[in-house]
Design a protein around this motif. Structure first.
Motif, PDB file in Angstrom:
ATOM      1  N   UNK A 127       0.615  -1.084   0.008  1.00 13.22           N
ATOM      2  CA  UNK A 127       0.286   0.031   0.565  1.00 13.22           C
ATOM      3  C   UNK A 127       0.472   1.109  -0.010  1.00 13.22           C
ATOM      4  N   UNK A 128       1.866   1.086   1.417  1.00 14.77           N
ATOM      5  CA  UNK A 128       2.604   2.621   0.895  1.00 14.77           C
ATOM      6  C   UNK A 128       3.622   2.755  -0.515  1.00 14.77           C
ATOM      7  N   UNK A 129       3.810   1.637  -1.114  1.00 16.96           N
ATOM      8  CA  UNK A 129       4.556   1.710  -3.253  1.00 16.96           C
ATOM      9  C   UNK A 129       3.416   2.203  -3.380  1.00 16.96           C
ATOM     10  N   UNK A 130       2.033   1.639  -4.032  1.00 13.12           N
ATOM     11  CA  UNK A 130       1.046   2.465  -4.430  1.00 13.12           C
ATOM     12  C   UNK A 130       0.929   3.284  -4.080  1.00 13.12           C
ATOM     13  N   UNK A 131       0.608   4.262  -2.836  1.00 16.45           N
ATOM     14  CA  UNK A 131       0.692   5.615  -2.469  1.00 16.45           C
ATOM     15  C   UNK A 131       1.397   6.330  -3.081  1.00 16.45           C
ATOM     16  N   UNK A 132       2.606   5.995  -2.747  1.00 14.45           N
ATOM     17  CA  UNK A 132       3.767   6.661  -3.257  1.00 14.45           C
ATOM     18  C   UNK A 132       4.263   6.571  -4.610  1.00 14.45           C
ATOM     19  N   UNK A 133       3.315   5.831  -5.535  1.00 12.93           N
ATOM     20  CA  UNK A 133       3.770   6.114  -7.042  1.00 12.93           C
ATOM     21  C   UNK A 133       2.903   6.907  -7.370  1.00 12.93           C
ATOM     22  N   UNK A 135       1.257   9.547  -6.038  1.00 11.41           N
ATOM     23  CA  UNK A 135       1.950  10.699  -5.543  1.00 11.41           C
ATOM     24  C   UNK A 135       2.776  11.959  -5.748  1.00 11.41           C
ATOM     25  N   UNK A 136       1.905  13.145  -5.860  1.00  9.09           N
ATOM     26  CA  UNK A 136       2.833  13.707  -7.073  1.00  9.09           C
ATOM     27  C   UNK A 136       4.264  13.777  -6.073  1.00  9.09           C
ATOM     28  N   UNK A 137       4.647  14.001  -5.329  1.00 10.80           N
ATOM     29  CA  UNK A 137       5.643  13.763  -4.291  1.00 10.80           C
ATOM     30  C   UNK A 137       6.271  12.600  -3.841  1.00 10.80           C
ATOM     31  N   UNK A 138       5.378  11.334  -4.296  1.00 12.85           N
ATOM     32  CA  UNK A 138       6.823  10.404  -4.167  1.00 12.85           C
ATOM     33  C   UNK A 138       8.051   9.983  -4.898  1.00 12.85           C
ATOM     34  N   UNK A 139       8.284   9.343  -4.048  1.00 10.90           N
ATOM     35  CA  UNK A 139       9.656   8.306  -5.206  1.00 10.90           C
ATOM     36  C   UNK A 139      10.261   7.228  -4.654  1.00 10.90           C
ATOM     37  N   UNK A 140      10.515   6.053  -5.984  1.00 10.57           N
ATOM     38  CA  UNK A 140      10.684   4.507  -5.912  1.00 10.57           C
ATOM     39  C   UNK A 140      12.294   4.956  -4.470  1.00 10.57           C
ATOM     40  N   UNK A 141      13.100   5.841  -5.279  1.00 11.97           N
ATOM     41  CA  UNK A 141      13.524   5.384  -3.329  1.00 11.97           C
ATOM     42  C   UNK A 141      13.548   6.194  -2.141  1.00 11.97           C
ATOM     43  N   UNK A 142      12.565   7.246  -2.474  1.00  9.27           N
ATOM     44  CA  UNK A 142      11.731   7.744  -1.115  1.00  9.27           C
ATOM     45  C   UNK A 142      11.359   6.829   0.003  1.00  9.27           C
ATOM     46  N   UNK A 143      10.751   5.556  -0.800  1.00 11.27           N
ATOM     47  CA  UNK A 143      10.531   4.334   0.124  1.00 11.27           C
ATOM     48  C   UNK A 143      11.400   3.173   0.272  1.00 11.27           C
ATOM     49  N   UNK A 144      11.884   2.574  -0.650  1.00  3.80           N
ATOM     50  CA  UNK A 144      12.481   1.218  -1.167  1.00  3.80           C
ATOM     51  C   UNK A 144      13.691   1.633  -0.040  1.00  3.80           C
ATOM     52  N   UNK A 145      14.568   2.882  -0.298  1.00  8.27           N
ATOM     53  CA  UNK A 145      15.854   2.882   0.594  1.00  8.27           C
ATOM     54  C   UNK A 145      15.616   2.822   1.746  1.00  8.27           C
ATOM     55  N   UNK A 146      14.913   3.496   2.801  1.00 10.31           N
ATOM     56  CA  UNK A 146      14.497   3.756   3.938  1.00 10.31           C
ATOM     57  C   UNK A 146      14.095   1.901   4.664  1.00 10.31           C
ATOM     58  N   UNK A 147      12.948   1.516   3.607  1.00 14.29           N
ATOM     59  CA  UNK A 147      12.452   0.295   4.146  1.00 14.29           C
ATOM     60  C   UNK A 147      14.097  -1.011   3.865  1.00 14.29           C
ATOM     61  N   UNK A 148      14.531  -0.893   3.233  1.00 12.92           N
ATOM     62  CA  UNK A 148      15.592  -2.087   3.095  1.00 12.92           C
ATOM     63  C   UNK A 148      16.641  -1.342   4.335  1.00 12.92           C
TER      64      UNK A 148
END
Length: 231
Positions: A127-133, A135-148
């Motif tokens: 769900x976080x991934x879907x919302x980040x994608x 969102x106009x301000x969302x980014x792949x790295x903004x979710x994947x890097x902190x999660x990793x």
């Protein structure tokens, strides 16, 4: 005074003995704190969240039920990342956040199952991934890097703490000793257990090897009582 009924299943749950809850609570404190510290010190921490909420749910599994197939290292690491990536892909393909959120969880279950890393908090990661994608301000790295970073720290904490407190992790199923010959005990075979599980067609949160060892231990206990009664 009116009280809500207590579900019968609650009385059947056991978390590693009487103080298992305390062991799990301390472990979760250690694991989440370590994940937060790693998130705080990673490069670019000022731009991204230093901790991602699904890590808290993962900590419950890793430290409260470390023997669960859903709480093993690959399930935690692979499930979280595969689900988040699935959510990001779905979010970019489906512009509507409402639709993307539902589709991402469904597809995450499929991808995690195929990758043999089913992990319940992965639904939240999707769900976080879907919302980040979407969102106009969302980014792949903004979710994947902190999660990793968070998940790697949590897995390390789980390995360190669980093994230190006597719960080998990754979990090693108990090896049941052979049953004595010439008695009724031990007459069932592992194939019988596998057949029953196949007939039930349910996903049980316990490894078949652990179920087998549990049944063997119960048989040995009943056999000892039976022998004492017939002396």
């Amino acid at each position: 005074m009116f009280r809500l009924p207590r579900p019968a299943a609650w009385g059947q749950l056991r978390f590693g003995g009487r103080l298992g809850w305390a062991r799990g609570a301390v472990g979760a404190l250690f694991g989440v704190a370590l994940a937060a510290v790693f998130g705080k010190i990673m490069p670019g921490a000022a731009q991204w969240p230093w901790i991602v909420a699904p890590v808290g749910a993962s900590a419950v599994l890793v430290f409260a039920v470390p023997a669960s197939p859903l709480a093993q290292p690959w399930s935690v690491l692979g499930g979280s990342m595969v689900a988040a990536l699935t959510g990001l892909v779905i979010g970019h393909l489906v512009a509507d956040p409402l639709t993307a959120a539902g589709l991402s969880v469904g597809m995450a279950i499929a991808t995690m199952t195929l990758a043999r890393c089913l992990h319940p908090p992965g639904g939240a990661c999707a769900i976080l991934g879907a919302l980040a994608a979407t969102s106009p301000t969302g980014s792949w790295s903004g979710l994947l890097l902190p999660l990793l970073v968070n998940v790697v720290a949590l897995v390390f904490a789980g390995w360190l703490y669980n093994n230190f407190t006597g719960h080998p992790w990754p979990h090693i199923p108990a090896q049941a000793p052979p049953m004595p010959k010439g008695t009724w005990a031990g007459t069932y075979e592992r194939a019988d257990l596998d057949a029953v599980l196949e007939d039930w067609d349910e996903v049980l949160d316990v490894a078949p090897a652990d179920l087998d060892a549990l049944f063997r231990a119960v048989e040995r206990r009943v056999l000892r009582r039976w022998e004492d009664d017939h002396k």
